[in-house]
Design an enzyme around this catalytic site. Structure first.
Site, mmCIF file in Angstrom:
data_model
loop_
_atom_site.group_PDB
_atom_site.id
_atom_site.type_symbol
_atom_site.label_atom_id
_atom_site.label_comp_id
_atom_site.label_asym_id
_atom_site.label_seq_id
_atom_site.Cartn_x
_atom_site.Cartn_y
_atom_site.Cartn_z
ATOM 1 N N ASP A 120 -51.589 20.600 -91.330
ATOM 2 C CA ASP A 120 -51.055 21.948 -91.490
ATOM 3 C C ASP A 120 -50.344 22.332 -90.189
ATOM 4 O OD1 ASP A 120 -50.558 24.659 -91.768
ATOM 5 O OD2 ASP A 120 -52.488 25.093 -92.729
ATOM 6 N N HIS A 121 -49.020 22.482 -90.266
ATOM 7 C CA HIS A 121 -48.245 22.724 -89.043
ATOM 8 C C HIS A 121 -48.461 24.129 -88.474
ATOM 9 C CE1 HIS A 121 -45.570 21.465 -86.034
ATOM 10 N NE2 HIS A 121 -44.639 20.884 -86.764
ATOM 11 N N ARG A 122 -49.107 25.017 -89.214
ATOM 12 C CA ARG A 122 -49.477 26.320 -88.654
ATOM 13 C C ARG A 122 -50.586 26.155 -87.620
ATOM 14 N NH1 ARG A 122 -51.137 29.388 -94.049
ATOM 15 N NH2 ARG A 122 -52.273 27.401 -94.181
#
Length: 473
Positions: free
Chosen positions: A443-445
């Site tokens: 998850d790039h968040r």
């Protein structure tokens, strides 16, 4: 005697329906409190349902293969006898039957509040639901038959505790009250200092059950069973000469919903690395021959799982989740390691609780138990909740790698490809080596490219040189 109804409980967290896979009892069978009466498949797993009271099976409301909403009655049981002090059918019932036989038309019906009954965890009771039953014989009708009209049953009043105060009770008693659907605030405490005891809860549960005559319930039960019969037929797979239609339900349904939600909620990034795992494969064989590990299942997945745990220790920020409501990143100081498992019912992801704290032997035992339980279709909903990171071993199907989708609520998932003998440059020479490819989706968040790359590189470093399982721990 009285008829008690058992409703489809919510055996997980917020489930709305379940499919009845198999009945273990039939009408006329005697059942006891806690006896498993059927097996159901929820959106997460196959679960056996115990019934919470004694009696004789009166009717099964749904056929095997039927999908039933949570809260619907699935089985009715005839309970109670005069010797046990349970609600019994008195002379009122024959009087009502005689009055009904003398009447030219069916008696009118009137709504009667449904009594609150004991329930399982998550079973729930709808306070707005009502049940209709035939009206009792009136005084005039009874007079024509030379009998007295029976008095309507009255629920005993239960004094409530003062409002605004939290009832005093120990955790086991609170759980019992929740299981039985009893509001602790309505229970009269008899323990020292105003503490609610188990006996108090049982007394409140007994007082809340209104006696019902068998003939008054049998007809609605049978009618409901007939009304639900077409539902089972509609759920059957439809096949023609050119195509087959399979209803999407159970594990496959929730997996589809979860994957769509994950793919379009969390911004996925996938990175790949190809590595030489020859030393790891040699270590696997050495551990298999180690007498101290005799009886344990030793395989490459075990060491891959251990490598992931070591890499998390070196990169703790990858073990996190995204709280959308609070707009916060939640760092987890524990690792519930998920293992994707393909089962006859579809893909499930049970997880090993607190995997970070387990030794190699304990981790092996947990993996073996997880696989065996999943294969038998006995994985519980609790085993699939609160995972933090997942491993999916697509290599067992001969696949080199893939771009896995995150398990909802988790930060990363590692896909392990097939381990194959391939030409590899080793110490300046091309030699046949055991090689595999890892793919990490995250998850790039939560995880930026640097952190994700370091995490994947650490996993690979451990598998290329497994002595780092010791030096990095």
């Amino acid at each position: 005697m009285t008829i008690r109804e058992f409703k489809m409980p919510d055996v997980g967290e917020g489930l709305t329906e379940a499919e009845i896979l198999k009945w273990y009892v039939q009408p006329g069978d005697t059942v006891t409190d806690g006896q498993v009466v059927c097996e159901v498949e929820t959106a997460k797993a196959a679960v056996e349902l115990p019934i919470p009271f004694d009696g004789v099976v009166h009717a099964l409301l749904f056929e095997e293969g039927t999908t039933v909403d949570v809260g619907q009655v699935i089985i009715s049981v005839q309970t109670g006898d005069a010797g046990a002090g349970a609600p019994v059918q008195t002379a009122a019932a024959p009087v009502a039957e005689a009055a009904a036989a003398a009447a030219p038309a069916a008696p009118a019906e009137e709504p009667v509040a449904e009594a609150r009954q004991p329930v399982l965890v998550g079973y729930g009771v709808s306070t707005a639901s009502t049940k209709r039953r035939p009206r009792k014989a009136t005084a005039a009708t009874a007079a024509q038959n030379g009998t007295a009209a029976p008095a309507a049953p009255v629920l005993p009043a239960v004094p409530a505790q003062p409002t605004g105060e939290r009832p005093l009770a120990k955790p086991p008693v609170r759980k019992l009250a929740k299981d039985l659907g009893i509001d602790l605030a309505s229970v009269v405490p008899t323990g020292d200092g105003g503490v609610v005891t188990r006996e108090d809860v049982h007394a409140a549960a007994a007082a809340a059950i209104a006696p019902q005559a068998v003939p008054a319930v049998a007809a609605p039960v049978a009618a409901q069973a007939q009304a639900q019969a077409p539902v089972a037929e509609a759920a059957v797979t439809e096949t023609s000469a050119r195509e087959t239609r399979i209803p999407v339900k159970g594990v496959r349904k929730v997996t589809a919903q979860a994957m769509v939600g994950s793919a379009f909620t969390a911004p996925h990034v996938t990175e790949f690395i190809t590595l030489d795992v020859t030393r790891t494969m040699k270590l696997v064989q050495e551990l298999k021959d180690d007498p101290d590990l005799a009886g344990l299942r030793i395989n490459p997945l075990l060491l891959i799982a251990k490598a992931v745990l070591v890499a998390i220790r070196r990169n703790p920020d990858v073990n996190a989740s995204w709280d959308e409501a609070a707009q916060e990143i939640v760092l987890k100081h524990y690792v519930n390691l998920g293992i994707a498992a393909a089962t006859p019912r579809g893909l499930i992801v049970p997880n090993i609780k607190d995997a970070h704290a387990k030794t190699l032997g304990e981790l092996s035992e947990s993996l073996s138990s997880l696989v065996a339980t999943a294969r038998d279709g006995k994985t519980s909903p609790a085993d699939m909740q609160n995972g933090t990171i997942t491993i999916t071993n697509v290599g067992v199907f001969g696949v080199d790698t893939g771009t896995p989708i995150l398990n909802p609520g988790e930060s990363a998932i590692l896909a392990v490809g097939a381990i194959k003998l391939q030409p590899w440059v080793h110490k300046g020479k091309v030699k046949p080596r055991q090689v595999t490819t890892l793919a990490l989706s995250f998850d790039h968040r939560l995880i930026d490219g640097e952190l994700g790359s370091k995490f994947l590189a650490d996993i690979a470093a451990v598998l290329e040189h497994p002595r780092r399982l010791i030096t990095w721990s």
